[in-house]
Design an enzyme around this catalytic site. Structure first.
Site, PDB file in Angstrom:
ATOM      1  N   GLY A  12       1.161  -2.791   0.881  1.00  0.00           N
ATOM      2  CA  GLY A  12       0.964  -3.279  -0.483  1.00  0.00           C
ATOM      3  C   GLY A  12       1.274  -4.757  -0.549  1.00  0.00           C
ATOM      4  CG  LEU A  13      -0.676  -7.175  -3.592  1.00  0.00           C
ATOM      5  CD1 LEU A  13      -0.927  -7.393  -5.086  1.00  0.00           C
ATOM      6  CD2 LEU A  13      -1.375  -8.247  -2.767  1.00  0.00           C
ATOM      7  CB  SER A  16       3.956  -3.769  -3.882  1.00  0.00           C
ATOM      8  OG  SER A  16       4.121  -3.565  -2.492  1.00  0.00           O
ATOM      9  N   GLY A  17       7.344  -3.244  -3.606  1.00  0.00           N
ATOM     10  CA  GLY A  17       8.396  -2.241  -3.494  1.00  0.00           C
ATOM     11  C   GLY A  17       8.564  -1.633  -2.113  1.00  0.00           C
ATOM     12  CE  LYS A  18       5.078  -4.681   1.694  1.00  0.00           C
ATOM     13  NZ  LYS A  18       4.917  -5.369   0.395  1.00  0.00           N
ATOM     14  CB  SER A  86      -0.455  -3.668   7.128  1.00  0.00           C
ATOM     15  OG  SER A  86      -0.040  -2.729   6.191  1.00  0.00           O
TER      16      SER A  86
END
Length: 177
Positions: A12-13, A16-18, A86
């Protein structure tokens, strides 16, 4: 080869919370008596991929390295939680292909929109990118290709951190029970 370990690949951007979700999921797994390791993009950029830039060729090499390490860890029966932007489909497809014979790869797409990600940016990276102080910043002047068919799509603006972690745990790690 029979595997119990899983590779959960968060994409994710930026913001985004990764990282938040991989850290929280790791804690939940520990509480359930399961070990795991986190491969975080920011940490990997300072270590394993410190020799690389942010151009497309460097990003391809970086993501290939991460995918290979994730596969190596899973082959040793270690749950592997990957937190990397990614940004290109090619990156995620490469990782999926490495795992295709094991059936233990779970792509989680954090679909949180750009506006929300910019609000969460405590480091001011988006602002720097918009002011041309940072080049090749994903979401601003470097593209992010949304996944075609992730195992799970989750908008972290719509779910709390705790609910997000519970949902991912239920869908990925409760499959075996």
């Amino acid at each position: 080869m029979a595997q119990n370990s899983k590779c959960v690949w968060f994409t994710g951007l930026p913001c985004s919370g990764k990282t938040t979700l991989t850290s929280g999921l790791r804690i939940k797994l520990l509480e359930k008596g399961q070990s795991s390791i986190v491969l975080d993009g920011d940490v990997l950029r300072k270590t394993l991929n410190s020799d690389l830039g942010y151009d497309i060729k460097s990003r391809n090499i970086a993501m290939d390295r991460v995918a290979q390490i994730a596969h190596l860890l899973c082959s040793q029966n270690i749950n592997t939680l990957v937190s990397v932007i990614s940004p290109l489909k090619r990156h995620r497809e490469y990782a999926k292909k490495i795992f295709e014979n094991e059936n233990n790869f779970y792509e989680i797409y954090l679909s949180t929109n750009l506006e929300e990600c910019e609000k969460r940016d405590t480091k001011g990276m988006y602002k720097k990118a918009r002011n041309n102080q940072i080049k090749n910043f994903t979401g601003i002047d470097s593209k992010y290709e949304k996944p075609n068919s992730p195992f799970m799509s989750l908008d972290t603006k719509e779910y709390s951190i705790s609910d997000s972690i519970d949902l991912i745990y239920e869908k990925v790690f409760k499959l075996d029970t």
